[in-house]
Design a protein around this motif. Structure first.
Motif, short mmCIF file in Angstrom:
data_model
loop_
_atom_site.label_atom_id
_atom_site.label_comp_id
_atom_site.label_asym_id
_atom_site.label_seq_id
_atom_site.Cartn_x
_atom_site.Cartn_y
_atom_site.Cartn_z
N THR A 75 -12.92 1.16 25.74
CA THR A 75 -14.35 1.11 25.51
C THR A 75 -14.75 -0.25 24.95
O THR A 75 -13.94 -0.91 24.27
N PRO A 125 -10.55 5.96 26.77
CA PRO A 125 -11.50 7.08 26.84
C PRO A 125 -10.99 8.34 26.14
O PRO A 125 -11.74 9.03 25.48
N VAL A 159 -21.30 5.37 27.51
CA VAL A 159 -20.62 4.15 27.05
C VAL A 159 -20.45 3.22 28.24
O VAL A 159 -19.90 3.61 29.27
#
Length: 778
Positions: free
Chosen positions: A255, A271, A319
């Motif tokens: 991320t 993730p 995200v």
């Protein structure tokens, strides 16, 4: 002259002067001139290639200013020129040429401004030769020379003159050489073509200096100051590129750095790790109370109880991927990016939670009003209320519960109908004058009734007028209630006509007309009295009031004979006391035609305050005791008397189990405020109740005009039931009983016309009696 010939300069005079070979070498170092013959260095030539005036030679020599650049400048040709037949050139000194070439090499290695005496050959690739022309400086006495560009001229050298002109030197090609040309004149330097500044000397006074190494010219200041910064910038850029590549490589599949969800940092994670972190940090918040603020009310709501949950997949899908922009990647080290939580909602649970909060946070508007406290009028300022917007509040909570702060929920303002101006006006114009003093009502015999200032608030109130103001409301009933007791002694109360049984026959006792205060007329001027600050007194208005039953009406009722009678006995002493009190209450009661009589209403409460005592009752199917017990025997006696008098049965209730002193299916019980006995007079004449109570029995007679005859037929007992046995602790609460079986029985009443004997009605009533339980006290 040799076969190869360069461009020539034609002099205006006839005298030629040749340059010795040894002096050709001295051209390389023009500064090596004796002190008395020094020549100033030439200035750089500007881009326009304009030729500045030559500098004057120091004291002993001077050079006459040329009129045009052609007078002092030689022409340098970079391209191949087809030679013309001419004289053979003078022998060329190879050592001088080599020295010149060495100087040129040094100049090439360091592209700086060099001394004017440096001789560099220009290389023309097309002609594969370099032609160098030495400019001519005219002698002090000689006129300026001219350069002819149209065609090359033959150079004539006069060895006898004092001034001289260097011969053209032809340098053989020496490839490979960097191709550049520098041009010089007597004052300026212009890096376009190579040309050399003439050196003015007196041949006999200048000795040829030995060739020496030309020192390397320093780099221009403007060039050197940018070298180190350029190197530094390049190095920084290289490091940045490398760091960018490393950062891209190491963060791949993770991320973006600085990513947060509800304050939980999930940046630079895979993730799976991001979801695990988010569940671990955010999950517990679902069962923790979240502070909410609704208008002026603070409360708490548990998200899970309100049907709110987290959609983990949808939240993480918000995200972004790793950014490519280097600026974004750099700023991520110093900041963060908040990703909102995506919530799921059980709408039913959320609505229920918001409805509960709405009930707790609702605030009714405070209407402007005027009140009276301790005889003083005061105003109440209006204040708007509030009501929670449940639908929008639910959406707001679902969106902001995870932010970590107090969730501010929207509320609607509930407006008021009375303004402050309306309150002030009512206070000044009505309320304050009303509370300025007592209101007095003057009665007979000097008696007065007073409405005190501390009682004004019970009489005067205000209601909204719909236009922001207040309207006064005068409660005359409340005023009459306050004033009446104070003047009752001045009144004569009316009395109904009644009956007496002197001589065994009823006779009418005349009624009394009352003289009472007409209070509605007395207080009708109350608004005027309350608004006055002067006289606040008024007289009481008296008037006659007839009785409810006048003497004439009593005579017309036709109450002259007994039309129904019944007697019961066998009660205990305590029950006899209660029976006697209740019987005296109903003795002489008159029921007009069509009226209904209620035993409970006529006697009123039958408690200890009225003299009643504790006696036997039936409670939940078994014997018990209570104050006023035993009155059921009076009810049974009255029911049977009206039964045979032909009265209509309106309401009565039999006992739950049979009592042997009463007739089967023709008896009644009563309980204060719960079970009543009622009958209606169907005749066209009135009836009156007479009661006769002794210590052992009770008799009830119904007087009137006999018009009907009544017969009763009791049926056989059926469906017998056996009693149960109940064992109770011995004490005052236990009344022993031997018990009795239950059964079902019917009674039929037939009414006939007294005059004709014709049957008017026949009604059968069936009653089921429960068995009397066997009660043991142990």
């Amino acid at each position: 002259m040799s076969d190869e010939e360069g461009p020539s300069v034609e002099k205006t005079n006839s005298e030629d002067s040749s340059l010795p070979e040894q002096e050709l070498e001295s051209v390389e170092e023009p500064q090596a001139v004796e002190e008395t013959e020094s020549v100033e260095e030439p200035q750089a030539v500007e881009e326009t290639e304009s030729v500045e005036e030559p500098q004057a030679v120091e004291e002993t020599e001077s050079v006459e200013e040329p009129k045009t650049p052609e007078d002092t400048e030689a022409v340098v040709e970079a391209e191949s020129v087809e030679p013309e037949p001419a004289e053979a050139p003078r022998p060329v000194d190879e050592e001088a040429i080599d020295s010149t070439e060495a100087t040129v090499d040094e100049a090439v290695d360091e592209p700086t401004i060099v001394e004017p005496t440096i001789v560099e050959p220009a290389i023309d690739e097309s002609a594969n030769e370099v032609t160098t022309v030495i400019p001519v400086v005219p002698a002090e006495d000689a006129p300026p020379t001219e350069v002819v560009d149209s065609a090359p001229a033959t150079e004539t050298i006069d060895e006898q003159t004092e001034q001289f002109e260097p011969p053209a030197v032809v340098v053989p090609p020496k490839p490979p050489r960097p191709e550049f040309v520098q041009q010089y004149d007597t004052q300026q330097f212009e890096p376009i073509q190579q040309q050399y500044e003439p050196v003015v000397r007196e041949p006999e006074a200048v000795a040829a200096p030995a060739p020496q190494q030309q020192p390397e010219a320093p780099a221009p200041e403007s060039s050197r100051k940018w070298v180190k910064p350029a190197i530094a910038v390049g190095a920084i850029f290289a490091v940045a590129v490398i760091a960018y590549g490393v950062d891209i490589f190491t963060s791949s599949g993770k991320t973006p750095r600085g990513t947060q969800v509800a304050g939980v940092d999930i940046g630079d994670l895979t993730p799976a790790d991001a979801e695990a972190t988010l569940r671990a940090e955010l999950g517990p918040r679902l069962v923790e109370p979240v502070a909410v603020h609704a208008g002026g009310v603070d409360s708490e709501i548990v998200p899970a109880s309100a049907g709110v949950d987290v959609d983990w997949s949808a939240t993480l899908s918000g995200v972004n991927a790793q950014p490519i922009n280097p600026i974004t990647r750099i700023t991520s080290f110093f900041g963060s990016r908040e990703v909102p939580v995506v919530s799921t909602v059980d709408q039913g649970a959320l609505d229920a939670s918001m409805s509960q909060l709405a009930a707790n946070s609702a605030r009714a508007p405070v209407e402007g009003a005027v009140v009276f406290e301790s005889g003083k009028a005061t105003g109440v300022s209006p204040a708007a209320g509030q009501a929670l917007e449940t639908q929008q509040a639910g959406a707001t909570f679902a969106a902001e519960w995870s932010d970590g702060g107090v969730v501010d929920l929207p509320v609607d303002e509930v407006p008021v109908t009375v303004t402050q101006a309306g309150v002030d006006r009512a206070l000044q114009e009505i309320a304050i004058p009303a509370a300025s003093g007592d209101v007095v009502v003057n009665g007979r015999d000097g008696k007065v009734a007073t409405l005190g200032v501390d009682q004004i608030g019970e009489v005067l109130t205000f209601t909204p007028d719909g236009s922001g103001g207040l309207t006064p409301q005068y409660n005359t009933d409340a005023a009459i209630k306050i004033l009446t007791p104070q003047l009752v002694s001045t009144e004569v109360q009316p009395k109904d006509a009644s009956f007496t049984f002197a001589g065994g026959k009823p006779s009418v006792v005349p009624g009394v007309v009352g003289d009472l205060i007409n209070w509605p007329d007395t207080v009708k001027e109350l608004p005027v009295l309350l608004g006055s600050t002067a006289s606040r007194a008024t007289p009481a208005v008296y008037g006659p009031v007839p009785p409810a039953l006048t003497t004439e009406a009593a005579d017309a009722l036709g109450i002259n004979e007994v039309i129904g009678e019944f007697t019961t006995g066998g009660f205990e002493y305590a029950s006899g006391v209660n029976i006697g009190l209740a019987a005296s209450e109903i003795d002489g009661a008159v029921i007009k035609p069509g009226d209904t009589f209620s035993l409970n209403e006529y006697t009123g409460p039958r408690g200890a305050a009225q003299g009643y005592v504790e006696s036997g009752i039936i409670n939940n199917g078994r014997p018990d005791k209570a104050v006023g017990g035993g009155i059921s025997q009076l009810a049974t006696t009255l029911y049977n008397a009206t039964y045979f008098a032909g009265m209509d049965d309106v309401a009565h209730t039999e006992h739950s189990y049979y009592i042997s002193r009463y007739p089967e299916a023709r008896e009644a019980t009563i309980f204060d405020g719960a079970i009543d006995l009622q009958f209606r007079n169907p005749a066209k004449t009135g009836v009156m109740i007479e009661t006769i109570a002794t210590s052992s029995n009770i008799t009830v007679r119904i007087w009137g005009t006999k018009t009907v005859d009544v017969a009763s037929t009791t049926g056989p007992r059926t469906s017998p039931t056996s009693p149960n046995t109940v064992t109770l602790p011995e004490g005052p609460g236990c009344v022993a009983s031997s018990g009795a079986p239950g059964f079902t029985v019917s009674d039929t009443r037939v009414i006939t016309d007294h005059a004709s004997g014709a049957e008017i009605s026949s009604n059968t009533r069936t009653v089921k009696y429960d068995p009397v339980p066997i009660v043991k006290c142990e």
